[in-house]
Design an enzyme around this catalytic site. Structure first.
Site, PDB file in Angstrom:
ATOM      1  N   LEU A  59       0.855  -1.182   0.000  1.00 44.08           N
ATOM      2  CA  LEU A  59       0.000   0.000   0.000  1.00 44.08           C
ATOM      3  C   LEU A  59       0.891   1.232   0.000  1.00 44.08           C
ATOM      4  O   LEU A  59       1.849   1.310   0.780  1.00 44.08           O
ATOM      5  CB  LEU A  59      -0.895   0.039   1.245  1.00 44.08           C
ATOM      6  N   ASP A  60       0.595   2.208  -0.853  1.00 39.97           N
ATOM      7  CA  ASP A  60       1.350   3.460  -0.856  1.00 39.97           C
ATOM      8  C   ASP A  60       1.188   4.158   0.496  1.00 39.97           C
ATOM      9  O   ASP A  60       0.187   3.963   1.193  1.00 39.97           O
ATOM     10  CB  ASP A  60       0.845   4.378  -1.970  1.00 39.97           C
ATOM     11  N   PRO A  61       2.149   5.006   0.870  1.00 36.98           N
ATOM     12  CA  PRO A  61       2.063   5.700   2.164  1.00 36.98           C
ATOM     13  C   PRO A  61       0.772   6.486   2.362  1.00 36.98           C
ATOM     14  O   PRO A  61       0.258   6.560   3.484  1.00 36.98           O
ATOM     15  CB  PRO A  61       3.283   6.626   2.131  1.00 36.98           C
ATOM     16  N   VAL A  95      -2.155   5.768   1.369  1.00 40.06           N
ATOM     17  CA  VAL A  95      -3.331   4.896   1.321  1.00 40.06           C
ATOM     18  C   VAL A  95      -3.432   4.126   2.637  1.00 40.06           C
ATOM     19  O   VAL A  95      -2.439   3.592   3.129  1.00 40.06           O
ATOM     20  CB  VAL A  95      -3.235   3.898   0.148  1.00 40.06           C
TER      21      VAL A  95
END
Length: 304
Positions: A44-46, A48
């Site tokens: 997961l991107d930071p 998100v």
């Protein structure tokens, strides 16, 4: 929590907060558990938040299986501007304010057109590797690179509420839900939705509501996990068997010996799935997979 002698095995369903990388979540959990074998199933991107499944001990063998399962997201896409990263964290590189809002039915129809098997071009600011370097490393160095194409499957993509129009900025925001396959870039899906409507678009918010067979209702906040004792953490671990969809087979003594020694087996009939999860009494020992080429069963995952 004591680190020495850590032998936790199972799955932690984490509600990842915004502002932290998936690697950061794993690092924190490694520190409090002392568990060397630990990893996550799907980055997961930071920016998100949401479901991040973390495997510990022998459960790390299942990461490839977990990553292949669909993931579900809710979020927003805003039409009228685009960024270099295709999300709200990047610098704006294009603006095209709307004079009047699109009809929701038009946006919904465009979402439906993106369902099914598609080809995506990942954003330059992403972790996809090309010739041993991640794309964002090329971007930061100002180096040119040919962006790769990646196959993805969009199981469904639809609006969840009426769109919102900001008449002052000329921006229109759509609220969506999407279920997608491994490797799908939701921010690219948002960008492509705008492109199909002839507009620049940016993913402006995102949350993963389910992944690897678990949803937010089964997830625990990271801060709560960090405050748990070893016994409390062990109690919330999901057992390996909870994520195995395969037919169960209880082994006799001879089969148990063969499986524990990694031997191939040719006496079992082929079942519908081509997999068995094998038990010695109530202990999960292994998963065996049928080989059509060899006409027999061989070890796929070993847990004992």
């Amino acid at each position: 929590m004591e680190k020495n002698g850590s032998n936790l095995t199972g799955l932690l369903v984490v509600n990842k907060p915004k502002g932290m990388t998936s690697f950061g979540v794993v690092s924190r959990l490694r520190r409090i558990t002392g568990q060397k074998k630990i990893g996550h199933a799907g980055t997961l991107d930071p920016n998100v938040d949401g479901v991040l499944v973390v495997a510990l001990g022998r459960a790390t063998k299942l990461i490839d299986l977990l990553q292949r399962r669909p993931k579900t997201y809710v979020g927003t896409v805003t039409f009228g501007f685009a960024t270099e990263t295709q999300d709200a964290d990047g610098a704006v590189i294009e603006k095209q304010p709307l004079e009047k809002p699109l009809e929701d039915s038009v946006v919904q129809a465009a979402c439906r057109q993106l369902e099914g098997d598609i080809i995506q071009v990942p954003p330059l600011y992403s972790a996809v590797k090309v010739k041993g370097k991640r794309l964002y490393e090329y971007a930061r160095a100002g180096e040119e690179v040919s962006l790769p194409k990646r196959a993805a499957t969009i199981y469904y993509f639809h609006l969840t509420a009426e769109t919102a129009f900001d008449a002052n900025k000329g921006y229109q925001t759509a609220f969506f839900e999407a279920q997608v396959s491994k490797g799908t870039y939701i921010r690219t899906l948002a960008y492509d939705l705008g492109r199909s409507l002839g507009l620049p678009a940016t993913m402006t918010a995102l949350r993963r509501t389910s992944g690897s067979g678990f949803d937010l209702a089964q997830a625990t906040d990271l801060d709560e996990l960090m405050a748990m004792s070893r016994e409390e953490l062990a109690a919330v671990l999901k057992p390996i068997a909870a994520v195995l969809p395969f037919e169960r087979k209880d082994m006799n003594e001879e089969e148990n010996f063969a499986v524990r020694n990694g031997q191939k087996v040719d006496t079992w009939p082929k079942n519908r799935d081509g997999y068995y999860q094998l038990y010695d009494k109530d202990q999960l020992v292994a998963v065996y997979q049928y080989s059509d080429e060899e006409g027999l069963w061989r070890s796929r995952y070993y847990f004992a």
